[in-house]
Design a protein around this motif. Structure first.
Motif, PDB file in Angstrom:
ATOM      1  N   ASP A 145       0.827  -1.195   0.000  1.00  0.00           N
ATOM      2  CA  ASP A 145       0.000   0.000   0.000  1.00  0.00           C
ATOM      3  C   ASP A 145       0.866   1.251   0.000  1.00  0.00           C
ATOM      4  O   ASP A 145       0.575   2.244  -0.662  1.00  0.00           O
ATOM      5  N   ASP A 146       1.935   1.157   0.712  1.00  0.00           N
ATOM      6  CA  ASP A 146       2.874   2.267   0.768  1.00  0.00           C
ATOM      7  C   ASP A 146       3.455   2.553  -0.621  1.00  0.00           C
ATOM      8  O   ASP A 146       3.476   3.702  -1.082  1.00  0.00           O
ATOM      9  N   LEU A 147       3.895   1.483  -1.260  1.00  0.00           N
ATOM     10  CA  LEU A 147       4.446   1.652  -2.613  1.00  0.00           C
ATOM     11  C   LEU A 147       3.389   2.256  -3.538  1.00  0.00           C
ATOM     12  O   LEU A 147       3.667   3.156  -4.334  1.00  0.00           O
ATOM     13  N   ARG A 148       2.194   1.742  -3.406  1.00  0.00           N
ATOM     14  CA  ARG A 148       1.115   2.219  -4.264  1.00  0.00           C
ATOM     15  C   ARG A 148       0.884   3.721  -4.059  1.00  0.00           C
ATOM     16  O   ARG A 148       0.761   4.502  -5.011  1.00  0.00           O
ATOM     17  N   THR A 149       0.865   4.106  -2.803  1.00  0.00           N
ATOM     18  CA  THR A 149       0.616   5.516  -2.503  1.00  0.00           C
ATOM     19  C   THR A 149       1.695   6.401  -3.119  1.00  0.00           C
ATOM     20  O   THR A 149       1.403   7.446  -3.717  1.00  0.00           O
ATOM     21  N   ARG A 150       2.942   5.943  -2.968  1.00  0.00           N
ATOM     22  CA  ARG A 150       4.035   6.750  -3.526  1.00  0.00           C
ATOM     23  C   ARG A 150       3.854   6.932  -5.028  1.00  0.00           C
ATOM     24  O   ARG A 150       3.982   8.040  -5.560  1.00  0.00           O
ATOM     25  N   CYS A 151       3.542   5.858  -5.703  1.00  0.00           N
ATOM     26  CA  CYS A 151       3.380   5.948  -7.154  1.00  0.00           C
ATOM     27  C   CYS A 151       2.158   6.787  -7.515  1.00  0.00           C
ATOM     28  O   CYS A 151       2.178   7.586  -8.465  1.00  0.00           O
ATOM     29  N   MET A 152       1.123   6.576  -6.751  1.00  0.00           N
ATOM     30  CA  MET A 152      -0.104   7.300  -7.031  1.00  0.00           C
ATOM     31  C   MET A 152       0.113   8.810  -6.853  1.00  0.00           C
ATOM     32  O   MET A 152      -0.304   9.611  -7.688  1.00  0.00           O
ATOM     33  N   ASP A 153       0.808   9.139  -5.776  1.00  0.00           N
ATOM     34  CA  ASP A 153       1.075  10.554  -5.513  1.00  0.00           C
ATOM     35  C   ASP A 153       1.891  11.174  -6.639  1.00  0.00           C
ATOM     36  O   ASP A 153       1.733  12.339  -6.980  1.00  0.00           O
ATOM     37  N   ALA A 154       2.769  10.380  -7.199  1.00  0.00           N
ATOM     38  CA  ALA A 154       3.593  10.899  -8.293  1.00  0.00           C
ATOM     39  C   ALA A 154       2.858  10.831  -9.620  1.00  0.00           C
ATOM     40  O   ALA A 154       3.433  11.146 -10.675  1.00  0.00           O
ATOM     41  N   GLY A 155       1.625  10.385  -9.587  1.00  0.00           N
ATOM     42  CA  GLY A 155       0.840  10.336 -10.821  1.00  0.00           C
ATOM     43  C   GLY A 155       1.309   9.286 -11.803  1.00  0.00           C
ATOM     44  O   GLY A 155       1.052   9.375 -12.996  1.00  0.00           O
ATOM     45  N   LEU A 156       1.998   8.274 -11.309  1.00  0.00           N
ATOM     46  CA  LEU A 156       2.541   7.267 -12.216  1.00  0.00           C
ATOM     47  C   LEU A 156       1.627   6.057 -12.363  1.00  0.00           C
ATOM     48  O   LEU A 156       1.745   5.295 -13.320  1.00  0.00           O
ATOM     49  N   LEU A 157       0.752   5.871 -11.414  1.00  0.00           N
ATOM     50  CA  LEU A 157      -0.074   4.676 -11.388  1.00  0.00           C
ATOM     51  C   LEU A 157      -1.488   4.990 -11.834  1.00  0.00           C
ATOM     52  O   LEU A 157      -2.035   6.049 -11.522  1.00  0.00           O
ATOM     53  N   ARG A 158      -2.029   4.106 -12.580  1.00  0.00           N
ATOM     54  CA  ARG A 158      -3.431   4.109 -12.945  1.00  0.00           C
ATOM     55  C   ARG A 158      -4.271   4.437 -11.716  1.00  0.00           C
ATOM     56  O   ARG A 158      -4.107   3.796 -10.665  1.00  0.00           O
ATOM     57  N   PRO A 159      -5.179   5.321 -11.835  1.00  0.00           N
ATOM     58  CA  PRO A 159      -5.779   5.861 -10.604  1.00  0.00           C
ATOM     59  C   PRO A 159      -6.574   4.857  -9.772  1.00  0.00           C
ATOM     60  O   PRO A 159      -6.616   4.971  -8.553  1.00  0.00           O
ATOM     61  N   ASP A 160      -7.219   3.896 -10.385  1.00  0.00           N
ATOM     62  CA  ASP A 160      -8.069   3.039  -9.555  1.00  0.00           C
ATOM     63  C   ASP A 160      -7.439   1.698  -9.185  1.00  0.00           C
ATOM     64  O   ASP A 160      -8.124   0.774  -8.770  1.00  0.00           O
ATOM     65  N   VAL A 161      -6.115   1.607  -9.357  1.00  0.00           N
ATOM     66  CA  VAL A 161      -5.440   0.382  -8.931  1.00  0.00           C
ATOM     67  C   VAL A 161      -5.425   0.315  -7.406  1.00  0.00           C
ATOM     68  O   VAL A 161      -5.038   1.272  -6.740  1.00  0.00           O
ATOM     69  N   THR A 162      -5.878  -0.828  -6.879  1.00  0.00           N
ATOM     70  CA  THR A 162      -5.895  -0.983  -5.426  1.00  0.00           C
ATOM     71  C   THR A 162      -4.703  -1.812  -4.959  1.00  0.00           C
ATOM     72  O   THR A 162      -4.012  -2.459  -5.769  1.00  0.00           O
ATOM     73  N   THR A 163      -4.508  -1.794  -3.682  1.00  0.00           N
ATOM     74  CA  THR A 163      -3.454  -2.628  -3.112  1.00  0.00           C
ATOM     75  C   THR A 163      -3.746  -4.104  -3.382  1.00  0.00           C
ATOM     76  O   THR A 163      -2.842  -4.886  -3.713  1.00  0.00           O
ATOM     77  N   ALA A 164      -4.997  -4.461  -3.236  1.00  0.00           N
ATOM     78  CA  ALA A 164      -5.367  -5.853  -3.502  1.00  0.00           C
ATOM     79  C   ALA A 164      -4.995  -6.260  -4.921  1.00  0.00           C
ATOM     80  O   ALA A 164      -4.557  -7.387  -5.167  1.00  0.00           O
ATOM     81  N   ASP A 165      -5.142  -5.356  -5.851  1.00  0.00           N
ATOM     82  CA  ASP A 165      -4.750  -5.657  -7.230  1.00  0.00           C
ATOM     83  C   ASP A 165      -3.267  -5.990  -7.297  1.00  0.00           C
ATOM     84  O   ASP A 165      -2.850  -6.963  -7.944  1.00  0.00           O
ATOM     85  N   LEU A 166      -2.486  -5.194  -6.630  1.00  0.00           N
ATOM     86  CA  LEU A 166      -1.036  -5.413  -6.689  1.00  0.00           C
ATOM     87  C   LEU A 166      -0.641  -6.710  -6.003  1.00  0.00           C
ATOM     88  O   LEU A 166       0.235  -7.447  -6.480  1.00  0.00           O
ATOM     89  N   VAL A 167      -1.287  -7.014  -4.905  1.00  0.00           N
ATOM     90  CA  VAL A 167      -0.996  -8.259  -4.206  1.00  0.00           C
ATOM     91  C   VAL A 167      -1.322  -9.455  -5.100  1.00  0.00           C
ATOM     92  O   VAL A 167      -0.515 -10.382  -5.261  1.00  0.00           O
ATOM     93  N   LEU A 168      -2.485  -9.364  -5.671  1.00  0.00           N
ATOM     94  CA  LEU A 168      -2.905 -10.470  -6.528  1.00  0.00           C
ATOM     95  C   LEU A 168      -1.963 -10.624  -7.721  1.00  0.00           C
ATOM     96  O   LEU A 168      -1.579 -11.744  -8.100  1.00  0.00           O
ATOM     97  N   LEU A 169      -1.578  -9.517  -8.283  1.00  0.00           N
ATOM     98  CA  LEU A 169      -0.669  -9.563  -9.424  1.00  0.00           C
ATOM     99  C   LEU A 169       0.645 -10.234  -9.037  1.00  0.00           C
ATOM    100  O   LEU A 169       1.174 -11.085  -9.771  1.00  0.00           O
ATOM    101  N   SER A 170       1.139  -9.869  -7.887  1.00  0.00           N
ATOM    102  CA  SER A 170       2.431 -10.455  -7.498  1.00  0.00           C
ATOM    103  C   SER A 170       2.309 -11.942  -7.236  1.00  0.00           C
ATOM    104  O   SER A 170       3.175 -12.726  -7.629  1.00  0.00           O
ATOM    105  N   SER A 171       1.233 -12.343  -6.585  1.00  0.00           N
ATOM    106  CA  SER A 171       1.127 -13.773  -6.283  1.00  0.00           C
ATOM    107  C   SER A 171       0.911 -14.581  -7.555  1.00  0.00           C
ATOM    108  O   SER A 171       1.431 -15.688  -7.696  1.00  0.00           O
ATOM    109  N   SER A 172       0.160 -14.025  -8.477  1.00  0.00           N
ATOM    110  CA  SER A 172      -0.081 -14.796  -9.697  1.00  0.00           C
ATOM    111  C   SER A 172       1.198 -14.928 -10.513  1.00  0.00           C
ATOM    112  O   SER A 172       1.497 -15.993 -11.056  1.00  0.00           O
ATOM    113  N   LEU A 173       1.976 -13.872 -10.557  1.00  0.00           N
ATOM    114  CA  LEU A 173       3.234 -13.963 -11.294  1.00  0.00           C
ATOM    115  C   LEU A 173       4.187 -14.939 -10.606  1.00  0.00           C
ATOM    116  O   LEU A 173       4.933 -15.663 -11.277  1.00  0.00           O
TER     117      LEU A 173
END
Lengths: 222, 222, 222, 222
Positions: free
Chosen positions: B153-181
């Motif tokens: 969530d922390d990483l997500r916030t940093r990216c979001m604040d910098a405007g680098l991340l798709r706005p509606d990406v959630t932490t759960a999305d990132l977790v799921l992405l990492s586990s699936s990969l």
DNA sequence: GATGAATGAGATTTCATTCAT
DNA sequence: CATGAATGAAATCTCATTCAT
């Protein structure tokens, strides 16, 4: 179409044009009917049990559910692994046939690709063992793998020709992506159903030709 | 920093400042030191064995590799599952500490996110039991899961604040992405080393703010 | 005496001089006592069962009779065959020790030889599996076979030196004769007990130096 | 001649004069001929398999080798034991006929006896099931046993009349001697071919009238 | 009749866990 | 406390015999 001419390599799954041929060989099929019914019952029961409880179930549970004795089960599948592999291969196959049919019916290449991923994930979200096994065995039979490969390659070419796909995406990339997403489905299975659709969307967006930077070359060594 | 204040929740993994306390109770600790050494040996062996062969290995194999008897093993971990959970939690923990450290040292938020994925795939996806656990329980211990969540969530916030991340990406999305990969890497690990980096790149590109379309809402039911 | 210095190769059968040494190693023998007792119980039960019913009995019967669980039995003897071989070897060994002792105590060489045959046949007349197995496995362990060979060779030499034995009788002849008679014992087992003594006498008479014609040379080929 | 009048007790083994009767009932025998061929095939295959591997083989192996289905096999022989007994009886029978023929053609009584032993050892001792059966049941069918008995008794009488045989040798002694030597041959068959001829010679020498001491009386008890 | 698949009671073997030493 | 043998309930697999086609 690459796969069109060999849709179902297993004998019992040949409904497309072979229905007329089946009654043509009655003598040889004498006892096969019963055996085939048992085999089917076993596969169905095994499919259900594996899907529900994973690959570590008691073989007797499968025998019970399919209504056959242990001996019958072991006649058809000399080993638990044989059974598992067959079940997986068959489900894989059925799914691939569906996928193929659906893709053929879709005009828009990108939508065909999208639909493909939707479908594989929807199907597998109901089957635990199928996905488990990818980890264990590296996928079903190689013949299935090859058909899958051909099919995905076809989808890729269509998208590529339409300029919709990132230019250096390979078929292997798509295969790996699909298997990765498959497991995402399992991870979220009961707790967060539908969550995987978001990750799927993310990955698909990453595939679009709007992403122009080249993908990293895999190291040639090893 | 969110995770900084609770680096090691398990008692035996707090060596940073506690080493001075050990000689404070020598007689009683004489035994304890031995026990601690055994516990460590068990955990190390179990880690290796679980990583190599998955969670279905014979407990004896672990006892053998750690050089202790079965009784000792079961004194420390009353159940095979306890052992597995502990091993998983510990490895997860160590990994999370590394990830945290690395992310802290990285200025660029996007690179921090990228580095996180690189690290998890490099480190964990070789570990059969870890990956298995994603499917089975949705992650190791819940405490680990929470820490992980916070970190991502922390990483997500940093990216979001910098405007680098798709706005509606959630932490759960990132977790799921990492586990699936992770699981994809385990599958293809030996046959196509490095291939996963391409798929990772695709997914990361799909996460960038250049993709503006909203992600699908998971159905609220279930 | 050839065999005098190695009467009992198996550890638990070393009563000659080691009785004082046993309490000298208590630490290492910690649990062995129980295990050894179990092992002995298993061997005894197996011996009885095999003797009564031959080698085709259910292993569980042996477990039951020896009062141990299946797991214990399989810890000691990973395979039914292992158990059978061990039982046979042990009985063979015990018998060989007796035979050796008895022969040493007999002055007259011919009587020693006679007594040897009497004894082997008396012993084996009570044990079905021992003789069955000669057919199946070609005899117990090779180490037993060798000891047996040496022992018989010794007897043969004594008789030969005394001029009592047909000059070209070899040790191999005597071994084969004894195994042949062993099976005669089984054949008549319950129906004609004692009948075998007549055949034994016939064969022994055929061995005496009063028979002067040379024995046929076995063809060197094959 | 004692055995001459009952050469083949089993129905299918009477080819000498009955071949003309078969075409007498053609329609009904059409089926019967097939059945007979199957029966013969089964017996032949069973004979080979039992000889090679002993009586503990899987019935399927026999069905496979004879080219018939399990049902056919079980139609002819309701039980594995029935099959085994029939095979044994038949082989025994054939052998006995040969033995009888050979003995009739031999003038010298002692040579007839010697030839008999030579023949039984050469022929039967390669046959695992036959030898097994000596131990298990005391011989094949009782009818066979009786014929054998009569035959040996005949040989014994001839030798006895000629003053060549030790006076108190009984027929039972000779039967037991032959069966015990059979098993010895099976044991050493492959490793020491021909060795058994030496032991046979020893035993035969022990049978000669040159040995005057009386044989021990079997205890009347039991 | 012939066929060979089906049966299911055993036989063997494994393995998480307990317990005597 | 440590040890590793003991336990026994599963799990896998075999095979003589039956039975539908």
């Amino acid at each position: 179409m690459i796969l069109a001419d060999q849709p179902t390599p297993t004998p019992e799954a040949a409904p497309t044009a072979g229905t007329a041929a089946a009654p043509a060989e009655p003598a040889k099929r004498g006892r096969r009917a019963d055996a085939e019914r048992n085999r089917a019952a076993i596969l169905e029961a095994a499919g259900a049990v594996f899907a529900e409880q994973g690959g570590a179930v008691d073989v007797r549970e499968i025998a019970r559910r399919s209504g056959v004795g242990m001996g019958t089960l072991y006649r058809h599948f000399p080993t638990k692994d044989d059974l598992l592999i067959t079940v997986l291969g068959q489900q894989f196959d059925a799914w691939l046939n569906d996928a193929h049919e659906q893709a053929s019916a879709t005009e828009d290449p990108w939508q065909a690709l999208t639909g493909f991923f939707e479908q594989i994930l929807t199907t597998q979200s109901r089957n635990r063992a199928v996905v488990e096994s990818y980890t264990a065995t590296g996928g079903p039979t190689s013949s299935c793998t090859q058909r899958c490969y051909s099919f995905i390659d076809d989808l890729r070419t269509r998208c590529m020709d339409a300029g919709l796909l990132r230019p250096d995406v390979t078929t292997a990339d798509l295969v790996l992506l699909s298997s990765s997403l498959s497991q995402a489905v399992l991870t979220t299975g009961d707790t967060l159903p539908g969550q995987w659709r978001r990750v799927l969307r993310i990955s698909l967006d990453g595939l679009s030709s709007r992403n122009t930077e080249p993908l990293p070359e895999p190291e040639p060594g090893a």
